[in-house]
Design a protein around this motif. Structure first.
Motif, mmCIF file in Angstrom:
data_model
loop_
_atom_site.group_PDB
_atom_site.id
_atom_site.type_symbol
_atom_site.label_atom_id
_atom_site.label_comp_id
_atom_site.label_asym_id
_atom_site.label_seq_id
_atom_site.Cartn_x
_atom_site.Cartn_y
_atom_site.Cartn_z
ATOM 1 N N ALA A 24 -6.442 -0.089 11.400
ATOM 2 C CA ALA A 24 -7.188 0.665 9.977
ATOM 3 C C ALA A 24 -7.047 -0.381 9.043
ATOM 4 O O ALA A 24 -8.384 0.308 8.107
ATOM 5 N N ALA A 25 -6.155 -1.091 8.766
ATOM 6 C CA ALA A 25 -6.328 -2.304 7.522
ATOM 7 C C ALA A 25 -7.211 -2.552 7.898
ATOM 8 O O ALA A 25 -7.958 -3.493 6.341
ATOM 9 N N SER A 26 -7.931 -3.110 9.061
ATOM 10 C CA SER A 26 -9.142 -3.919 9.351
ATOM 11 C C SER A 26 -10.455 -3.338 9.147
ATOM 12 O O SER A 26 -11.276 -4.107 8.423
ATOM 13 N N ALA A 27 -10.437 -2.430 10.085
ATOM 14 C CA ALA A 27 -11.774 -0.694 9.321
ATOM 15 C C ALA A 27 -11.755 -1.371 7.940
ATOM 16 O O ALA A 27 -13.198 -0.562 7.668
ATOM 17 N N PHE A 320 -6.755 -4.227 -2.582
ATOM 18 C CA PHE A 320 -5.757 -4.369 -0.807
ATOM 19 C C PHE A 320 -6.262 -3.806 -0.080
ATOM 20 O O PHE A 320 -6.725 -3.679 1.244
ATOM 21 N N ALA A 321 -8.018 -2.794 0.170
ATOM 22 C CA ALA A 321 -8.625 -3.201 1.383
ATOM 23 C C ALA A 321 -9.638 -4.414 0.963
ATOM 24 O O ALA A 321 -9.629 -4.799 2.458
ATOM 25 N N ALA A 322 -9.794 -5.229 0.817
ATOM 26 C CA ALA A 322 -10.477 -6.896 0.979
ATOM 27 C C ALA A 322 -8.698 -7.318 1.128
ATOM 28 O O ALA A 322 -10.177 -8.647 2.437
ATOM 29 N N ALA A 323 -7.750 -7.296 1.060
ATOM 30 C CA ALA A 323 -7.222 -7.927 1.752
ATOM 31 C C ALA A 323 -7.063 -7.876 2.510
ATOM 32 O O ALA A 323 -6.673 -8.790 3.709
ATOM 33 N N THR A 324 -6.882 -6.689 3.231
ATOM 34 C CA THR A 324 -6.648 -6.572 4.495
ATOM 35 C C THR A 324 -7.893 -6.322 5.610
ATOM 36 O O THR A 324 -7.018 -6.889 6.297
ATOM 37 N N SER A 325 -8.477 -6.172 5.045
ATOM 38 C CA SER A 325 -9.936 -6.709 6.381
ATOM 39 C C SER A 325 -9.958 -8.508 6.121
ATOM 40 O O SER A 325 -10.323 -8.956 6.943
#
Length: 487
Positions: A24-27, A320-325
């Motif tokens: 999910a973090a990747s998506a 967070f969204a950018a970093a997880t991807s």
């Protein structure tokens, strides 16, 4: 025996939850935050959301299942996964492996922009960030764009360096729940603003008159790019998953989390933009980075004393969204290097890190010292070129070839048997039809749309997509196709 030993030493998730959060973090990335709300606002609100939901839980989840099962079956990253099953098809794995190596450097550039905005909200306040020309002045700066890009890169590389369980999994277990909490919190705050409920109605209530082939294709494209498909990531993450974990439930969890975050992004952004930009009166909302870095700071500034706090929370969420991807992209690159060169994980990460930093500096130069280079025409930069090559061309080609490989070469039974090691998989027949027939056709349409939009006749996209697509397929000239579609 050596192969078995290698598999036993491979990194692994602690369990299903770790895999779901990592997937999910990747998506969940920047596209959820700047593209989904724009498309929903443009294409009838709830009509677009409903269409996206249907596509995500049919075609999207089928492709997710294919890639994760392929990784778990082979216990290899994407190049090894293809070559171990059919050596002649190794080229597909190589094409897929190139995608994260192209995307990671420029994605980290945008991650650097996010880092700068968060820093500026904390240090300077909302007024400075919302000032006219702030974004343009920053991205053309010949020093600080590199500084913040490298800060973002080092943060992500540091997480990957800690390992799959101790780094990626633990980081996602913190960042993903916090991201969700912040998204809910900002949504509630926005909905409490005067006039926001009208914007929420604009976003949520379906306008079925907007239902069209154009809407479906845009929803399909958003679904495809949002779920980290055809990038080697889900094959890599699947290779770390234990055989006893339920694959079908896991990929459903990933798709569900991605949909929830996309929905909340719209609930944060569309009502706020509705009030500030007059969407209900024919106003428009910019797509892409300008929505995040130009439009929204201005919207937040109009919220009075809470502007700086909202900006900090929002850009922390975006970070967070950018970093997880970015972490998932770096992990995929590292795994590919490790599997193909037999280097240790640490050495593979070092090679990956050097490449990402050097390539990132080169692409970033397109905004300053190399600003005169316009690879896709006037006003385009190097970042636009690499984004187009990877997202618009290579990913659809890889996805189609992957469907052909599984559907017609190794046969669907290989993947079905893998899934059934941990689940009943009663919809195997439906999944087979989607992989063999439906998904390849839809992805080819995405590829055609991308190429036409960029090179053939961009003005065709202002007409009904099924009309002009029919004519393009049947080899009419762009001029004749445009005339026929307009008629």
């Amino acid at each position: 025996m050596a192969e078995q030993s290698k598999h036993e030493e491979r990194s692994a998730w602690s369990g299903k939850l770790g895999f779901i959060l990592a997937g999910a973090a990747s998506a969940v990335g920047l596209g959820n935050l700047w593209r989904f709300p724009t498309l929903a606002a443009k294409y009838g609100g709830g009509t677009f959301i409903f269409t996206y939901f249907i596509l995500a839980f049919t075609v999207g989840i089928s492709l997710l299942l294919l890639e994760t099962a392929l990784g778990r079956h082979t216990k290899l990253s994407v190049v090894g996964a293809f070559s171990s099953l059919r050596s002649r098809w190794k080229f597909v794995g190589i094409l897929a492996a190139l995608v994260p190596f192209i995307i990671t450097p420029y994605y980290c550039i945008i991650g650097g922009w996010v880092t700068k905005y968060l820093f500026s909200y904390v240090a300077e306040g909302s007024g400075a960030v919302a000032a006219e020309g702030f974004f343009g002045a920053f991205i053309t700066d010949p020093v600080f764009t590199y500084v913040f890009m490298i800060i973002f890169m080092l943060l992500c590389i540091g997480v990957v360096a800690l390992g799959v369980q101790n780094g990626i999994e633990k980081a996602n277990k913190v960042m993903m729940p916090l991201l969700l909490i912040m998204a809910i919190g900002i949504s509630i705050f926005v909905l409490c603003q005067p006039g926001a409920m009208e914007g929420a109605a604009y976003y949520l209530i379906p306008d079925w008159s907007m239902l069209s082939g154009e809407l479906v294709i845009n929803a399909l494209g958003q679904m495809f790019y949002s779920l980290s498909l055809a990038m080697g990531i889900m094959v890599t993450y699947g290779s770390y998953l234990n055989k006893k974990e339920n694959l079908a439930q896991s990929v459903a969890g990933i798709a569900g989390f991605d949909l929830v975050v996309s929905f909340l992004a719209g609930l944060m952004i569309v009502p706020a933009a509705y009030m500030a930009l007059g969407l209900g009166d024919g106003g428009t909302m910019n797509a892409g980075p300008s929505l995040i870095f130009v439009t929204l700071p201005g919207v937040f500034e109009g919220m009075g004393g809470a502007a700086t706090i909202i900006g900090i929370i929002f850009f922390l969420l975006v970070l967070f969204a950018a970093a997880t991807s970015a972490i998932s992209l770096i992990e995929a690159c590292t795994s590919i290097i490790q599997d193909e060169t037999k280097l240790s994980r640490n050495k593979s990460l070092a090679v990956c890190s050097i490449f990402v930093i050097v390539a990132g500096c080169f692409i970033n130069a397109g905004y300053n010292v190399l600003i005169g280079i316009e690879p896709l025409g006037p006003g385009t930069q190097l970042l636009d070129f690499f984004d187009f090559i990877s997202n618009s061309v290579m990913m659809p080609i890889v996805a189609v070839l992957t469907c052909v490989f599984v559907g017609w070469i190794i046969k669907p039974k290989t993947i079905i048997d893998e899934v059934r090691q941990s689940a009943k998989f009663s919809l195997a027949g439906v999944w087979t039809v989607i992989i063999k027939y439906i998904a390849p056709i839809l992805i080819i349409i995405i590829l055609i749309v991308n190429v036409v939009k960029m090179f053939v006749a961009p003005e065709l996209l202002a007409t009904s997509i099924p009309d002009w697509l029919f004519h393009v397929i049947y080899s009419m000239s762009p001029e004749d196709a445009l005339a026929a579609a307009a008629a």
